[in-house]
Design an enzyme around this catalytic site. Structure first.
Site, PDB file in Angstrom:
ATOM      1  N   LYS A   1       0.102   4.281  -0.281  1.00 32.06           N
ATOM      2  CA  LYS A   1      -0.560   5.474   0.291  1.00 32.06           C
ATOM      3  C   LYS A   1      -0.307   6.688  -0.617  1.00 32.06           C
ATOM      4  CE  LYS A   1       0.050   3.384   4.759  1.00 32.06           C
ATOM      5  NZ  LYS A   1       0.032   3.511   6.190  1.00 32.06           N
TER       6      LYS A   1
ATOM      7  N   GLU B   1      -5.191  -5.307  10.597  1.00 30.81           N
ATOM      8  CA  GLU B   1      -4.192  -4.258  10.794  1.00 30.81           C
ATOM      9  C   GLU B   1      -4.458  -3.537  12.117  1.00 30.81           C
ATOM     10  OE1 GLU B   1      -2.322  -3.045   6.839  1.00 30.81           O
ATOM     11  OE2 GLU B   1      -4.000  -1.702   7.193  1.00 30.81           O
TER      12      GLU B   1
ATOM     13  N   ASN C   1       0.857  -1.181   0.000  1.00 33.34           N
ATOM     14  CA  ASN C   1       0.000   0.000   0.000  1.00 33.34           C
ATOM     15  C   ASN C   1       0.900   1.241   0.000  1.00 33.34           C
ATOM     16  OD1 ASN C   1      -1.817   2.040   0.514  1.00 33.34           O
ATOM     17  ND2 ASN C   1      -2.313   1.373   2.600  1.00 33.34           N
TER      18      ASN C   1
ATOM     19  N   GLU D   1      -6.761   4.458   7.998  1.00 30.93           N
ATOM     20  CA  GLU D   1      -6.607   5.893   7.685  1.00 30.93           C
ATOM     21  C   GLU D   1      -7.876   6.432   7.041  1.00 30.93           C
ATOM     22  OE1 GLU D   1      -2.922   5.504   5.528  1.00 30.93           O
ATOM     23  OE2 GLU D   1      -1.913   4.964   7.402  1.00 30.93           O
TER      24      GLU D   1
ATOM     25  N   SER E   1       3.608  -2.206  10.430  1.00 31.28           N
ATOM     26  CA  SER E   1       5.067  -2.181  10.592  1.00 31.28           C
ATOM     27  C   SER E   1       5.716  -3.528  10.263  1.00 31.28           C
ATOM     28  CB  SER E   1       5.441  -1.718  12.005  1.00 31.28           C
ATOM     29  OG  SER E   1       4.970  -0.399  12.214  1.00 31.28           O
TER      30      SER E   1
ATOM     31  N   HIS F   1      -9.350   0.841   5.068  1.00 28.11           N
ATOM     32  CA  HIS F   1      -8.083   1.074   5.758  1.00 28.11           C
ATOM     33  C   HIS F   1      -8.320   2.009   6.949  1.00 28.11           C
ATOM     34  CE1 HIS F   1      -3.995   2.428   6.545  1.00 28.11           C
ATOM     35  NE2 HIS F   1      -3.599   1.325   5.936  1.00 28.11           N
TER      36      HIS F   1
ATOM     37  N   GLY G   1       2.504   2.149  10.836  1.00 27.65           N
ATOM     38  CA  GLY G   1       3.427   3.280  10.701  1.00 27.65           C
ATOM     39  C   GLY G   1       4.080   3.694  12.007  1.00 27.65           C
TER      40      GLY G   1
HETATM   41  C1  PEP Z   1      -0.707   0.026   6.200  1.00 30.45           C
HETATM   42  O1  PEP Z   1      -0.925   1.218   6.207  1.00 30.45           O
HETATM   43  O2  PEP Z   1      -1.502  -0.756   5.628  1.00 30.45           O
HETATM   44  C2  PEP Z   1       0.482  -0.457   6.885  1.00 30.45           C
HETATM   45  C3  PEP Z   1       0.527  -1.699   7.266  1.00 30.45           C
HETATM   46  O3  PEP Z   1       1.473   0.477   7.088  1.00 30.45           O
HETATM   47  P1  PEP Z   1       2.932   0.215   7.722  1.00 30.45           P
HETATM   48  O4  PEP Z   1       3.455  -1.075   7.124  1.00 30.45           O
HETATM   49  O5  PEP Z   1       3.744   1.391   7.319  1.00 30.45           O
HETATM   50  O6  PEP Z   1       2.745   0.089   9.190  1.00 30.45           O
END
Ligand code: PEP
Length: 250
Positions: free
Chosen positions: A11, A167, A9, A97, A213, A95, A173
């Site tokens: 973003k 998630e 992803n 976000e 992460s 997601h 992040g």
């Molecule tokens: C995400 O936003 O789907 C995600 C897993 O981000 P990150 O790997 O940066 O934590």
């Protein structure tokens, strides 16, 4: 058996030329990846151009979101049909976000899931709790509620095309990752929840991805868990070497 998937992803990162450069690096390095479905989710402005580079490359192409309407006066929105016509075959939906910054509800996400399925796009549907909910030990309840709300009215036939990404919001992040045990426990719970609604065949064939992460240094131990079928990768998917190293962690 269910597919192992590693999806990136991006973003809101990468300009047009930077994005094409990253696509080409991923294509070049992907020859080392065996038996894992790679998927990239660039910003929608790149979808059509990325599709040209990805033709016959066995790397899936995803949107990061789509509208909850099929068409019309919704300024700034991109529909499922548009993504499909631009060459996408997957869409990330729900997601955290989108939930946090754009007030997406389970009901809205359900409308999007329906539109994706109608347009032959496989939704990668996200769920997961925030830190406070985890600290209060409410994560099972929260995830069950999200799943119920997002898939209400989705038939078993439709659900066969769904991919779920767990998630935990506190891990996205932040550099904090769920432990493999925490991931396994909730992935197993998600599979059990799906089994109760759609039966064991569909539940066993469902790919459940971990996101939060995930990076080359922790992917291996996460992916050894039986109900972790891959990852939805944010930050680390912006670097082709890291993204491919994660895919080679199974
Ligand atoms: C995400 O936003 O789907 C995600 C897993 O981000 P990150 O790997 O940066 O934590």
């Amino acid at each position: 058996m269910r597919k192992q998937i590693v999806a990136g992803n991006w973003k809101m990162n990468k300009t047009f030329s930077e994005g094409i450069d990253l696509i080409n690096q991923i294509i070049e390095k992907s020859s080392s990846v065996k038996d894992v479905q790679l998927i990239v989710a660039p910003p929608s402005i790149l979808t059509n151009e990325a599709a040209k580079y990805l033709e016959n490359k066995n790397i899936g192409l995803a949107g990061q979101n789509c509208a909850n309407h099929s068409q019309g006066a919704y300024t700034g929105e991109v529909s499922a049909a548009m993504l499909k016509s631009a060459g996408a075959n997957y869409v990330i939906l729900g997601h955290s976000e989108r939930r946090a910054f754009y007030h997406e509800t389970d009901e809205k996400i359900r409308e999007k899931i329906k539109l994706c399925l109608e347009n032959n796009l496989r939704p990668i549907v996200c769920c997961g709790e925030v830190l406070k909910e985890r600290e209060n030990n409410e994560h099972f309840e929260i995830v069950a509620k999200q799943i119920k709300g997002m898939f209400e009215g989705i038939s078993a036939e439709e659900f066969k095309n769904v991919i779920i990404a767990y998630e935990p919001v506190w891990a996205i992040g932040t550099g904090k990752t769920a432990t493999p045990e925490q991931a396994q426990e909730i992935h197993q719970f998600i599979r059990e929840t799906i089994k109760n609604s759609y039966g064991s065949e569909i539940a066993n064939n469902l790919s459940i991805l971990y996101g939060g992460s995930c990076k080359p240094s922790n992917a291996k131990e996460l992916f050894t868990k039986p109900d972790v079928d891959g990852g939805l990768i944010g930050g680390a998917s912006l670097n082709a070497d890291d993204f491919i190293a994660i895919a080679n962690s199974f």
